[in-house]
Design a protein around this motif. Structure first.
Motif, PDB file in Angstrom:
ATOM      1  N   LEU A  54      -1.385  -4.929   3.815  1.00 51.03           N
ATOM      2  CA  LEU A  54       0.071  -4.633   4.158  1.00 51.03           C
ATOM      3  C   LEU A  54      -0.019  -3.512   4.985  1.00 51.03           C
ATOM      4  O   LEU A  54      -0.553  -2.307   4.701  1.00 51.03           O
ATOM      5  CB  LEU A  54       1.147  -4.628   2.980  1.00 51.03           C
ATOM      6  N   PRO A  56       2.434  -0.118   6.778  1.00 52.18           N
ATOM      7  CA  PRO A  56       3.483   0.617   5.927  1.00 52.18           C
ATOM      8  C   PRO A  56       4.754   0.275   6.367  1.00 52.18           C
ATOM      9  O   PRO A  56       5.737   0.374   5.682  1.00 52.18           O
ATOM     10  CB  PRO A  56       3.165   1.896   6.935  1.00 52.18           C
ATOM     11  N   GLY A  58       5.629  -2.684   5.935  1.00 54.16           N
ATOM     12  CA  GLY A  58       5.841  -4.123   5.336  1.00 54.16           C
ATOM     13  C   GLY A  58       5.673  -5.551   6.194  1.00 54.16           C
ATOM     14  O   GLY A  58       5.477  -6.632   5.539  1.00 54.16           O
ATOM     15  N   THR A 251       0.412  -6.690 -10.012  1.00 52.35           N
ATOM     16  CA  THR A 251       2.098  -6.498  -9.882  1.00 52.35           C
ATOM     17  C   THR A 251       2.406  -5.063  -9.715  1.00 52.35           C
ATOM     18  O   THR A 251       3.713  -4.849  -9.471  1.00 52.35           O
ATOM     19  CB  THR A 251       2.541  -7.375 -10.896  1.00 52.35           C
ATOM     20  N   ALA A 293      -0.809 -10.274  -1.906  1.00 56.03           N
ATOM     21  CA  ALA A 293      -0.556  -8.815  -1.676  1.00 56.03           C
ATOM     22  C   ALA A 293       0.898  -8.775  -2.302  1.00 56.03           C
ATOM     23  O   ALA A 293       1.672  -9.441  -2.139  1.00 56.03           O
ATOM     24  CB  ALA A 293      -0.512  -8.377  -0.214  1.00 56.03           C
ATOM     25  N   ARG A 295       3.790  -5.748  -2.852  1.00 57.28           N
ATOM     26  CA  ARG A 295       4.292  -4.202  -2.458  1.00 57.28           C
ATOM     27  C   ARG A 295       5.639  -4.349  -3.076  1.00 57.28           C
ATOM     28  O   ARG A 295       6.673  -5.233  -2.583  1.00 57.28           O
ATOM     29  CB  ARG A 295       4.485  -4.104  -1.088  1.00 57.28           C
ATOM     30  N   GLY A 296       6.195  -3.304  -4.161  1.00 55.58           N
ATOM     31  CA  GLY A 296       7.580  -3.381  -4.584  1.00 55.58           C
ATOM     32  C   GLY A 296       7.968  -4.465  -4.849  1.00 55.58           C
ATOM     33  O   GLY A 296       7.093  -5.089  -6.031  1.00 55.58           O
ATOM     34  N   THR A 298       8.026  -7.501  -3.485  1.00 56.13           N
ATOM     35  CA  THR A 298       7.766  -8.663  -2.635  1.00 56.13           C
ATOM     36  C   THR A 298       6.257  -9.251  -2.710  1.00 56.13           C
ATOM     37  O   THR A 298       5.372  -8.185  -2.966  1.00 56.13           O
ATOM     38  CB  THR A 298       7.929  -8.253  -0.910  1.00 56.13           C
ATOM     39  N   GLN A 326       4.497   0.115  -8.294  1.00 57.99           N
ATOM     40  CA  GLN A 326       4.236  -0.074  -7.146  1.00 57.99           C
ATOM     41  C   GLN A 326       3.007  -1.193  -6.926  1.00 57.99           C
ATOM     42  O   GLN A 326       1.894  -0.731  -7.559  1.00 57.99           O
ATOM     43  CB  GLN A 326       4.061   0.845  -6.108  1.00 57.99           C
ATOM     44  N   GLY A 327       3.082  -2.215  -6.484  1.00 60.12           N
ATOM     45  CA  GLY A 327       1.897  -3.157  -6.214  1.00 60.12           C
ATOM     46  C   GLY A 327       1.118  -2.704  -5.400  1.00 60.12           C
ATOM     47  O   GLY A 327       1.568  -1.862  -4.523  1.00 60.12           O
ATOM     48  N   ALA A 328      -0.128  -3.329  -5.417  1.00 62.40           N
ATOM     49  CA  ALA A 328      -1.083  -2.655  -4.463  1.00 62.40           C
ATOM     50  C   ALA A 328      -1.539  -3.873  -3.401  1.00 62.40           C
ATOM     51  O   ALA A 328      -1.732  -5.020  -4.075  1.00 62.40           O
ATOM     52  CB  ALA A 328      -2.181  -2.172  -4.894  1.00 62.40           C
ATOM     53  N   SER A 329      -1.900  -3.949  -2.369  1.00 61.65           N
ATOM     54  CA  SER A 329      -2.223  -5.154  -1.440  1.00 61.65           C
ATOM     55  C   SER A 329      -3.754  -5.288  -1.397  1.00 61.65           C
ATOM     56  O   SER A 329      -4.543  -6.234  -1.075  1.00 61.65           O
ATOM     57  CB  SER A 329      -1.921  -4.798   0.000  1.00 61.65           C
TER      58      SER A 329
END
Length: 329
Positions: A54, A56, A58, A251, A293, A295-296, A298, A326-329
């Motif tokens: 992802l 920055p 989004g 997640t 992936a 993030r947040g 999503t 915070q999730g990680a991609s």
């Protein structure tokens, strides 16, 4: 990812025999809601979404494996090609035969790192600069291997790559150089025929002081601790029974995982205790999902349609509720 045209019919039949390990829904565990397809691709052009990071803003940055491309999909589903890896004369890639752009990682400055599997000396890690210049090979990996997912540990300045055929996690300097076989062993290897399809270590993430790896043939999710001297610790099996597991994502800060189950066109939530349940299916838009992936709140899931009768490679987004961190991609 894996693609085995000669075995597709057999593998598809095996889907009906799939059994999932599942447990009761835990209070407060994440849920996945409101799935929607935000971008579609052309299978006939090799636009098979394989791996994802992802940006920055989004946006999703995807490898399209058989098109050998890196593309960016913005929040509205608009697509832009960022790079194309060079064509290879007479590719001889194990398992699939064709050259394929596989895993992708992104540094904080926007530099992209792509695993390229070709069966030739071009096999390895390629760097894509933010300025749009031509991709450059910075790490050569064995031609008889299959570099699949890739992860960057910027703090240590190293890249990790899962080799699905050799059953190896390679480690290489972020800026290029000779790779080392960082982790090996039975747990990372594919199963011998006829029990397996020749695809071992597949998905890979760096998380909470360890390198996590999925093994498609063995249906497992593994954790390999990174020791103080940066060597690999003993391989731990964290989940079993994950039929057709490809890549995955966490997640949040904990060890809950969302895993792509490629052949079954399902997304599974894997709890820290190893139990798991299905949270998305083909009815939600999945079509042989290859990676995830987060993030947040999503979730992004690319599907490559390698095996489905109706070819619908796409990018799906969904909402993650009930997670923390915070999730990680």
């Amino acid at each position: 990812m894996f693609r085995l045209p000669r075995l597709a019919a057999t593998a598809t039949a095996a889907v009906a025999l799939t059994v999932f390990v599942s447990g009761p829904t835990a209070a407060g565990e994440p849920t996945v809601r409101d799935p929607r397809v935000v971008a579609r691709f052309d299978f006939a052009l090799g636009q098979t979404p394989e791996n994802i990071v992802l940006g920055p803003d989004g946006s999703a940055i995807l490898t399209l494996s058989f098109a050998r491309q890196v593309v960016q999909v913005d929040r509205h589903g608009n697509k832009r090609t960022l790079a194309e890896l060079p064509a290879v004369a007479d590719p001889n890639t194990p398992v699939i035969g064709a050259a394929a752009a596989m895993g992708i990682a992104r540094s904080h400055d926007g530099t992209l790192y792509v695993a390229y599997a070709t069966g030739t000396s071009e096999t390895g890690i390629w760097r894509v600069e933010p300025d749009g210049s031509a991709p450059v090979q910075i790490v050569e990996l064995p031609a008889d291997g299959f570099p699949n997912s890739i992860a960057l540990d910027e703090e240590c300045g190293v890249l990790y790559v899962a080799d699905s055929v050799r059953g190896t996690v390679w480690r290489a300097p972020q800026h290029g150089g000779a790779p080392t076989a960082w982790a090996t062993g039975t747990a990372l290897r594919p199963l011998p025929a006829p029990d397996g399809f020749g695809v071992g270590a597949n998905g890979l993430k760096v998380h909470n002081g360890a390198v996590w790896v999925s093994n498609t043939d063995r249906k497992t999710l593994l954790r390999v601790p990174v020791r103080a001297d940066e060597s690999a610790g003993a391989i731990e099996t964290r989940a079993t029974g994950l039929d057709w597991i490809d890549d995955f994502a966490f997640t949040g800060h904990g060890d809950t995982v969302l895993a792509a189950l490629i052949m079954d066109s399902k997304l599974a939530l894997v709890r820290p205790d190893g139990t798991h349940k299905t949270v998305l299916t083909a009815q939600d838009g999945l079509s042989n999902p290859t990676s995830v992936a987060v993030r947040g709140n999503t979730v992004h899931v690319p599907s490559a349609s390698y095996f489905t009768e109706v070819k619908d490679p796409n990018l799906l987004r969904a909402t993650l509720q009930g997670h923390s961190g915070q999730g990680a991609s």
